[in-house]
Design an enzyme around this catalytic site. Structure first.
Site, PDB file in Angstrom:
ATOM      1  N   LYS B 173       6.436 -15.332  26.144  1.00  0.00           N
ATOM      2  CA  LYS B 173       6.111 -15.186  24.800  1.00  0.00           C
ATOM      3  C   LYS B 173       7.244 -15.941  23.896  1.00  0.00           C
ATOM      4  O   LYS B 173       8.339 -15.790  24.131  1.00  0.00           O
ATOM      5  CB  LYS B 173       6.765 -13.457  24.511  1.00  0.00           C
ATOM      6  CG  LYS B 173       6.207 -13.004  23.080  1.00  0.00           C
ATOM      7  CD  LYS B 173       7.391 -12.782  22.370  1.00  0.00           C
ATOM      8  CE  LYS B 173       7.229 -12.229  20.797  1.00  0.00           C
ATOM      9  NZ  LYS B 173       8.357 -12.491  20.158  1.00  0.00           N
ATOM     10  N   GLY B 223      18.229 -11.798  24.058  1.00  0.00           N
ATOM     11  CA  GLY B 223      17.971 -11.815  22.709  1.00  0.00           C
ATOM     12  C   GLY B 223      18.809 -10.350  22.127  1.00  0.00           C
ATOM     13  O   GLY B 223      19.781  -9.999  22.640  1.00  0.00           O
ATOM     14  N   SER B 224      18.464  -9.904  20.914  1.00  0.00           N
ATOM     15  CA  SER B 224      19.305  -8.805  20.221  1.00  0.00           C
ATOM     16  C   SER B 224      19.156  -7.456  21.165  1.00  0.00           C
ATOM     17  O   SER B 224      18.326  -7.244  21.906  1.00  0.00           O
ATOM     18  CB  SER B 224      18.531  -8.593  18.836  1.00  0.00           C
ATOM     19  OG  SER B 224      17.377  -7.911  18.994  1.00  0.00           O
ATOM     20  N   ARG B 225      20.344  -6.650  20.705  1.00  0.00           N
ATOM     21  CA  ARG B 225      20.477  -5.613  21.401  1.00  0.00           C
ATOM     22  C   ARG B 225      19.329  -4.561  21.108  1.00  0.00           C
ATOM     23  O   ARG B 225      18.781  -3.659  21.951  1.00  0.00           O
ATOM     24  CB  ARG B 225      21.806  -5.203  20.929  1.00  0.00           C
ATOM     25  CG  ARG B 225      22.201  -3.587  21.812  1.00  0.00           C
ATOM     26  CD  ARG B 225      23.562  -3.282  21.656  1.00  0.00           C
ATOM     27  NE  ARG B 225      23.952  -2.047  22.048  1.00  0.00           N
ATOM     28  CZ  ARG B 225      25.016  -1.720  22.220  1.00  0.00           C
ATOM     29  NH1 ARG B 225      25.969  -2.317  21.915  1.00  0.00           N
ATOM     30  NH2 ARG B 225      25.278  -0.323  23.020  1.00  0.00           N
ATOM     31  N   GLY B 227      16.501  -5.289  19.793  1.00  0.00           N
ATOM     32  CA  GLY B 227      15.013  -5.844  20.315  1.00  0.00           C
ATOM     33  C   GLY B 227      14.862  -5.528  21.862  1.00  0.00           C
ATOM     34  O   GLY B 227      13.866  -5.197  22.482  1.00  0.00           O
ATOM     35  N   GLY B 228      16.047  -5.903  22.534  1.00  0.00           N
ATOM     36  CA  GLY B 228      15.955  -5.835  24.112  1.00  0.00           C
ATOM     37  C   GLY B 228      16.178  -4.291  24.580  1.00  0.00           C
ATOM     38  O   GLY B 228      15.228  -4.105  25.459  1.00  0.00           O
ATOM     39  N   GLU B 247      19.268  -9.380  28.617  1.00  0.00           N
ATOM     40  CA  GLU B 247      20.644  -9.951  28.302  1.00  0.00           C
ATOM     41  C   GLU B 247      20.688  -9.695  26.451  1.00  0.00           C
ATOM     42  O   GLU B 247      20.126 -10.354  26.040  1.00  0.00           O
ATOM     43  CB  GLU B 247      20.714 -11.503  28.583  1.00  0.00           C
ATOM     44  CG  GLU B 247      22.179 -12.016  28.771  1.00  0.00           C
ATOM     45  CD  GLU B 247      22.415 -12.923  27.620  1.00  0.00           C
ATOM     46  OE1 GLU B 247      22.542 -12.428  26.287  1.00  0.00           O
ATOM     47  OE2 GLU B 247      22.339 -13.969  27.615  1.00  0.00           O
ATOM     48  N   CYS B 283      25.745 -16.048  22.733  1.00  0.00           N
ATOM     49  CA  CYS B 283      25.924 -14.617  23.145  1.00  0.00           C
ATOM     50  C   CYS B 283      27.564 -14.947  23.830  1.00  0.00           C
ATOM     51  O   CYS B 283      28.098 -13.715  24.317  1.00  0.00           O
ATOM     52  CB  CYS B 283      24.888 -14.320  24.249  1.00  0.00           C
ATOM     53  SG  CYS B 283      24.591 -15.456  25.412  1.00  0.00           S
ATOM     54  N   GLU B 370      28.754  -7.201  17.138  1.00  0.00           N
ATOM     55  CA  GLU B 370      28.491  -8.537  17.508  1.00  0.00           C
ATOM     56  C   GLU B 370      27.907  -9.280  16.265  1.00  0.00           C
ATOM     57  O   GLU B 370      26.641  -9.043  15.802  1.00  0.00           O
ATOM     58  CB  GLU B 370      27.460  -8.784  18.492  1.00  0.00           C
ATOM     59  CG  GLU B 370      27.250 -10.012  19.069  1.00  0.00           C
ATOM     60  CD  GLU B 370      26.154 -10.393  20.108  1.00  0.00           C
ATOM     61  OE1 GLU B 370      25.464  -9.528  20.419  1.00  0.00           O
ATOM     62  OE2 GLU B 370      26.324 -11.706  20.510  1.00  0.00           O
TER      63      GLU B 370
END
Lengths: 487, 487
Positions: B173, B223-225, B227-228, B247, B283, B370
């Protein structure tokens, strides 16, 4: 057993009679759980920091003490589970064998892998500093005992032994079907381990409370799909999700290819022995036998099962669920039914039963029902394409078997399908009887396991409780000092 | 970029100007997704069954083709991300390096471990049949590209390369911040791979649709917390849950112990270089520097940061989120603020900024934010107990660093705390710059990773896509024929 609307009371029930007996166990209280978790967190410091040989020494002492108490353990476990003394004696032996196996493995450093990736000069990506990749223990974990293995998958079973060997303190949740066995195992072991390294709790709510506690770092479970999925969901919904190693049961295919030398009366006997072992209450039960149409074992199975006597279920709940699943199977299969005997007058018994039907006649849902008891399904096929199409409708399985001559032209393509859907594939051998050894893989695609990369039996089970850490550019010997965690 | 209420359109935006440019990409349609999944499922048969050296050959061809197109790739990626050509040139090199590394590893059989556990005579638990424990590819997987690494963590980044090497087809994606780069990488590679082995899709809904498709067997994400976590939850809520290797970012501690030889002007420069590398959008950014009270670097940092110019953000969304997090940090920290320059007149820029405060003055929530941009936090401590107590309030981190003399009396106890909370601990070196090598561990306790046992960088990343299978009692050579799946 577990009452709604009041404080939970747990008491043993003799499945052979249906009568309660022995002490009443209260559900572990929130205050006791709080102490248990603080104690496990506190024990993690020294236990994970201890020398592997010291942990191994404690584990050997525990195994010796269990063996020394085998008679009283088997006595109470037999009363609580009805599994019979020969089987339970063997299970205690397996349990202490695997505790010692983990102890010896960590003494030899087998699973505490440290890889030194030497520095390479030059700019990245080729050049890099020295990296030492090793593992550290995850932290305190919770283990949920299984009903069908009061020793080997319970308080001091493989999950607990592998976690303790890795350096993780364990809070073990007793299965309500054998609280006295659980308590006795715990009392024998607890004195030989530092405070907080092993704690026993009772009750469903207590178990979920521990699983969702922020200080707990992993969960391990062997049991039903519904119970395991509920716990898996809880573990993943946490603010900080944790690994949950659940073994949720399995519908295991056994394939007999046409012309197999195995198509004999003795094969039918071996099939029934495997199917009815432990009253069929094994996650490795040969759930569905796929046999070539017209094979000679069908009349043999029919003739032999009428001589097979009902076994006793572990508990009323197990019998009730099994009977419900059998009734459901009956609505999904249009075929013959062969039934064994049931001469019991009390307790939790159901006669063995086998459904026999052409592979084309069943509804696909029938392929997903784990009866967990003395119920078998024999599906006859006329060609291998049809067989493979049906296998591909099945869910992930712990284990599968294929009976065929080694040069059977269909062995490879059917074997590949079995490998794609299961954690272990056996050749000309039955799925029950899981070897406790380094080469074992007792897992598989969901629902066999919630974590298809891991096994709950055999030495590799220890890797579930070890987390990699890389140490970059440290002076020699420092990473070894840092890899065990002390807070 | 992604409009609500109509068909999704994705178009590149130059972050230096804020202007859109280039072709409009439509979100991948359900019909296209259906084709992509069928194609991946179909490709799984031959790709996972192929000889590792044949997969390696294809991967080398892909890496060569990417290298051959480096100029056009860097050109478009620079326009879409603003990361600058030198950095992007290096990133292409890292990307093809790691593709070749996985290719070479499977050629050498490094991660296709087969363990033969020879039969042992006698009754169980000691006796057992021969067990051959090996691994098979999981199946088709979905990889979500990252915004901040348009090459190394995107369409052909480490997740994709490790999955392809393992034998798993990939549906990638594209990240909406660099659709043209993603498309170009895909077009270069797709011609060199069998149909269905690599597919590119666009759009959030398309990505979640693939992740929840029953034929997909794992997901990987950087990616982001938020979204992940949303994707992790989707993967776990499936009827058949699948491993999700996310991650999700990290607040990384860097500790300077008192008396470190590192307490110098050059140390301040190195800190700012690491903090502001890639405009802080790593990151592995040194999020929080813990420095001894009264250390001489504070005036140095103050003096140097005023000379540091604002960098450009990857996208407006990244800048907006960063600015919001910086404002939130300001409400949680009672200290000094040092600010750099911002001479931009358009595009997505924010001046660098550093908060300096005593460790005792901040609210614990500040340890969990973060900023993902040019924002640093320097916390001064007076004693190591205070430092450790604060570190223990932090969440799991990808990486941590400790600067100290090798004989510092506090090195071990602080290092152990860092090892307990992070996936990599570096000695006297900064956290940015992740070596792509077998010894790397780029992961760590949640939220650094949703799967703390696995790494997304380095050769061990391949193990995420391999599932163990044990073959019991097969004639020699048959397990090798069965381990690759052909349906």
């Amino acid at each position: 057993m577990e009452n709604v609307g009041g404080p939970l009371k747990i008491q043993s029930i003799n499945p052979r009679t249906g009568e309660t007996f022995g002490p009443v166990f209260n559900e572990t209280t929130p205050a006791e759980l709080d102490t248990a978790i603080k104690s496990a967190v506190s024990a993690f410091a020294s236990w994970s920091h201890s020398e592997p040989k010291d942990r191994a020494f404690s584990l050997h002492a525990v195994a010796d003490a269990i063996d020394a108490n085998i008679e009283s353990l088997v006595e109470i476990a037999d009363l609580e589970t009805g599994l019979g003394k020969p089987r339970l004696t063997g299970e205690v032996g397996r349990t202490t064998f695997q505790i010692r196996q983990f102890a010896d493995a960590i003494s030899h450093g087998d699973y505490e892998t440290t890889f030194i990736d030497a520095a390479v000069d030059g700019p990245p990506p080729v050049g890099h500093p020295e990296l030492v990749r090793t593992t550290v223990a995850l932290g305190p974990v919770v283990v949920f005992g299984a009903s069908n293995f009061p020793f080997a998958f319970s308080v001091l079973g493989g999950d607990t032994a592998s976690a303790l060997a890795a350096g993780c303190p364990v809070i073990a949740k007793a299965h309500p079907a054998h609280p006295q066995t659980s308590q006795l195992v715990f009392e024998i072991a607890a004195n030989l381990l530092p405070v907080g390294v092993l704690t026993l709790i009772h009750g469903v709510a207590a178990g979920t409370s521990v699983l969702t506690n922020p200080r707990i770092t992993a969960g391990a479970f062997t049991g039903s799909r519904s119970g395991g999925r509920a716990l898996f969901d809880l573990a993943n919904k946490r603010e900080i999700p944790i690994p949950f190693y659940g073994e949720l049961g399995s519908v295991n295919p056994v394939v007999e290819l046409k012309g197999g030398a195995t198509d004999s009366p003795a094969f039918a006997t071996a099939y029934l022995d495997s199917l009815l072992l432990g009253n069929g209450q094994f996650c490795t039960n040969p759930s569905i036998l796929f046999a070539p149409e017209g094979c000679t074992i069908l009349p043999e199975i029919k003739a032999q099962i009428v001589e097979r006597e009902a076994g006793v279920f572990l508990s009323e709940a197990t019998k009730t669920l099994h009977d419900k699943n059998r009734a459901l199977l009956a609505t999904l299969i249009d075929g013959e039914i062969f039934t064994g005997k049931n001469s019991s007058v009390s307790g939790f018994y159901t006669a063995p039963q086998i459904f026999v039907a052409p592979i084309t006649s069943i509804k696909p849902e029938a392929l997903m029902i784990e009866a967990f008891g003395p119920t078998g399904l024999v599906l006859t096929f006329t060609d291998v394409d049809q067989l493979i199409a049906t296998l591909l409708h099945m869910e992930g399985a712990l284990t599968s078997s294929i009976f065929a001559p080694a040069d059977d032209p269909d062995l490879i393509r059917v074997g590949k399908v079995l490998a794609s859907m299961s954690g272990r594939v056996s050749f000309n051998s039955w799925p029950t009887g899981v070897a406790v050894t380094a080469g074992q893989h007792h897992g598989g695609p969901y629902p066999a396991s919630t974590s298809p990369l891991h096994t709950s039996v055999g030495l590799a089970a220890i890797t579930r409780f070890l987390r990699p850490v890389t140490f970059q550019s440290f002076p020699k010997n420092i990473p070894n000092l840092l890899r065990n965690i002390t807070h």
